[in-house]
Write an enzyme that holds these catalytic residues in place. Structure first.
Site, PDB file in Angstrom:
ATOM      1  N   LYS A 281      37.227  41.437  43.799  1.00  0.00           N
ATOM      2  CA  LYS A 281      38.415  42.366  43.764  1.00  0.00           C
ATOM      3  C   LYS A 281      39.227  41.924  44.886  1.00  0.00           C
ATOM      4  CE  LYS A 281      35.503  45.534  41.179  1.00  0.00           C
ATOM      5  NZ  LYS A 281      36.876  46.085  40.337  1.00  0.00           N
ATOM      6  N   ARG A 360      30.736  45.286  30.669  1.00  0.00           N
ATOM      7  CA  ARG A 360      30.221  45.911  29.344  1.00  0.00           C
ATOM      8  C   ARG A 360      29.854  44.004  29.197  1.00  0.00           C
ATOM      9  NH1 ARG A 360      36.756  43.929  28.446  1.00  0.00           N
ATOM     10  NH2 ARG A 360      36.239  45.408  30.523  1.00  0.00           N
TER      11      ARG A 360
HETATM   12  N1  BES Z   1      33.672  48.371  37.771  1.00  0.00           N
HETATM   13  C1  BES Z   1      35.174  48.100  37.295  1.00  0.00           C
HETATM   14  C2  BES Z   1      35.656  49.386  36.933  1.00  0.00           C
HETATM   15  C3  BES Z   1      36.056  50.204  37.851  1.00  0.00           C
HETATM   16  C4  BES Z   1      36.977  50.283  38.433  1.00  0.00           C
HETATM   17  C5  BES Z   1      35.028  51.704  38.068  1.00  0.00           C
HETATM   18  C6  BES Z   1      37.850  51.233  39.632  1.00  0.00           C
HETATM   19  C7  BES Z   1      35.477  52.437  38.948  1.00  0.00           C
HETATM   20  C8  BES Z   1      36.852  52.743  39.893  1.00  0.00           C
HETATM   21  C9  BES Z   1      34.973  46.876  36.477  1.00  0.00           C
HETATM   22  O1  BES Z   1      33.817  46.196  36.299  1.00  0.00           O
HETATM   23  C10 BES Z   1      35.915  45.979  36.433  1.00  0.00           C
HETATM   24  O2  BES Z   1      35.998  45.405  37.584  1.00  0.00           O
HETATM   25  N2  BES Z   1      36.489  46.435  35.162  1.00  0.00           N
HETATM   26  C11 BES Z   1      38.445  45.804  35.290  1.00  0.00           C
HETATM   27  C12 BES Z   1      37.897  44.706  34.434  1.00  0.00           C
HETATM   28  C13 BES Z   1      39.117  43.673  33.742  1.00  0.00           C
HETATM   29  C14 BES Z   1      38.819  42.791  34.561  1.00  0.00           C
HETATM   30  C15 BES Z   1      39.571  43.652  32.418  1.00  0.00           C
HETATM   31  C16 BES Z   1      39.208  47.128  35.535  1.00  0.00           C
HETATM   32  O3  BES Z   1      39.220  47.445  35.132  1.00  0.00           O
HETATM   33  O4  BES Z   1      39.624  46.376  36.567  1.00  0.00           O
HETATM   34 MN    MN Z   2      34.029  44.960  38.297  1.00  0.00          MN
END
Ligand code: BES
Ligand code: MN
Ligand code: ZN
Length: 506
Positions: A281, A360
């Site tokens: 990230k 997931r």
């Molecule tokens: N933990 C994150 C989602 C999240 C985002 C939680 C903002 C709280 C605040 C999750 O694991 C994630 O990174 N999801 C990705 C999925 C994508 C790679 C398909 C996302 O939402 O960007």
């Molecule tokens: Mn994630």
């Protein structure tokens, strides 16, 4: 916080701060509000009549008006809290109003408050006392545990003032339930607030086990070895990049008076820190990813409450806790992982497109395991996608369902919990987006409908079992404080999961 009920006219209650609620009864479009205090006739109304006539107080939701040394009352201070328009009056407004009263007292160093139960035809006595209690307990929460200049300003005593004619059984039951539910939600909030270095998967497991011991829930906390035995290839793949061992937390609540079926399976995402892994990230806001275990914390909180409420239903709670880290051992985009098999069926092969879609993966194996442990109905909670916030903003969480009965129960529960979830689809037509060319499915589904794509992935594992999925990514943490609530971890889903479970107890 100590809460007790006092049956007496409010005017006779000796207290630092007496709170009474007010509504605006003026018809829609009226030039000025008509303020009514929500209490049977007593000495309070005359004490404030002049101020109310002055028009400075409009009884808007969370609006407050403070009077010192109110005439004819034993209270040192009188706080009037607005609950808004009469037509919109409900226990939810009372929950917020009570929170507002407690948060009004805190910065002023008042350690004791009295809150008069609002009485109105549209307010059910038990639900109102319950909501009032919840609001007070939730309002007392603050997330400043690590500040060295922290002054503990918690309100220690709340007297819930009931008119002498008030239904005593309703008051007692409402108080008891409200304390259990709100303390369980605060328990979840405290877990969510912990930073990643102080709440590793192992520590989360210890916290859950400690809670289970206290409330008579069976609990086992497993790690890598057991997960290998169960062939949890999806969950394991997320954990492999971290030096912290994962925790597979299994909580079993089996009251003696419960029927054999249903067995409700709660599955929570417990990523104690989500860096994204190799698909790392950006640094901006990455610190927030300590709350990526909010779904798991919600399930732990819900288990705590149902055990205390002695709900006569079997419930198994599973939290899949891990850190998602990049390292020389981390999984890579393109890797293929095999999820936990069902009896007599091979595990599903998953092509990893993005290592940041880790929630997931851990939930897939959690869902499989809940089914193996006998769950007949599933619900999961997870901070799963940023996309759910794009779709719904920060007001409603996302809910997905493959079963109408289960969904309807959840919606019925929302009327009591006061939480907000909005349904998004998981129709089969969406399935194409997670098709993989080299495996059964892939872990992301492209640019559009990200929250739905994640839900479609989970649906593959729930299969025919009735299943609800709560995506709480955008509502689990709130940056701005509200008059009735601190900023930070909300403990969202705890109350709604409790109510959903209670619908099965009839
Ligand atoms: N933990 C994150 C989602 C999240 C985002 C939680 C903002 C709280 C605040 C999750 O694991 C994630 O990174 N999801 C990705 C999925 C994508 C790679 C398909 C996302 O939402 O960007
Ligand atoms: Mn994630
Ligand atoms: Zn995550």
């Amino acid at each position: 916080m100590n809460l007790n009920t006092v049956f007496a006219p409010s005017a006779e209650v000796a207290t630092e701060l007496l709170t009474v609620f007010a509504i605006d009864t003026a018809p829609k479009g009226a030039a000025k509000p008509e303020i009514r205090l929500l209490m049977p006739e007593d000495a309070v109304t005359p004490a404030v009549q002049t101020v109310l006539d002055g028009g400075e107080f409009k009884a808007e939701p969370s609006e407050t008006l403070l009077l010192h040394n109110p005439a004819g009352l034993k209270a040192k201070r009188l706080l009037i809290v607005g609950l808004g328009k009469a037509a919109k009056l409900s226990p939810h407004e009372v929950r917020k109003g009570a929170g507002t009263a407690v948060r009004f007292a805190k910065p002023r160093g008042l350690r004791e408050v009295a809150i008069a139960i609002p009485v109105a035809a549209e307010l059910d006595p038990k639900l109102t006392v319950r909501a009032l209690t919840e609001g007070a307990v939730l309002g007392d929460f603050d997330s400043d545990t690590y500040r060295s200049d922290r002054k503990d300003r918690s309100v220690q005593t709340v007297q819930i003032v009931a008119p002498p004619s008030f239904d005593r059984a309703a008051a007692e039951a409402g108080l008891r339930e409200g304390v259990i539910v709100a303390e369980s939600q605060n328990f979840a909030r405290a877990l969510i607030n912990e930073p990643g270095n102080r709440l590793t998967p192992t520590i989360l497991g210890q916290r859950a086990a400690g809670m289970c011991r206290e409330f008579g829930i069976q609990c086992e906390v497993h790690s890598t070895e057991k997960m290998r035995e169960l062939q949890m290839g999806a969950f394991l793949s997320v954990t492999q990049g971290s030096d912290e061992p994962p925790a597979l937390i299994v909580m079993r609540y089996e009251p003696p008076n419960a029927p054999a079926s249903p067995v409700l399976g709660l599955v929570g995402k417990g990523i104690t820190f989500d860096t994204g892994g190799i698909s790392i990230k950006p640094s901006d806001n990455m610190e927030k990813m300590k709350y990526d275990m909010a779904g798991g914390a919600a399930m732990i909180g819900a288990m705590r409450a149902i055990a205390q409420l002695q709900v006569p239903i079997k419930v198994v709670g599973i939290v899949c806790a891990a850190e998602n880290m990049p390292s020389g051992k981390a999984q890579k985009p393109g890797d293929v992982q095999i999820a936990m098999p069902a009896l007599g069926k091979p595990g599903k092969a998953i092509e990893i497109i993005n290592t940041d879609a880790e929630g997931r993966l851990v939930l897939a194996d959690g869902i499989m395991y809940a089914k193996q442990l006998g769950a007949t109905h599933l619900i999961d909670a997870a901070t799963l996608t940023g996309a759910v916030g794009v779709a719904l903003g920060q007001i409603n969480g996302g809910i997905f369902a493959n079963d109408e009965d289960s969904y309807q129960r959840f919606v019925d529960g929302l009327k009591l919990s006061g939480e907000r979830f909005w349904r998004l689809p998981v129709e089969d037509d969406y399935r194409d987006v997670i098709k993989s060319t080299i495996a059964d499915i892939k872990n992301t589904g492209g640019r559009y409908g990200g929250a739905i794509n994640a839900a479609m992935f989970l649906k593959e594992f729930a299969e025919d079992t009735p299943w609800l999925h709560l995506d709480i990514a955008a509502v689990a943490w709130v940056d701005d404080a509200k008059p009735w609530s601190a900023s930070g971890p909300m403990g969202v889903a705890v109350r709604s999961v409790i109510e959903w479970i209670r619908t099965y107890a009839g």
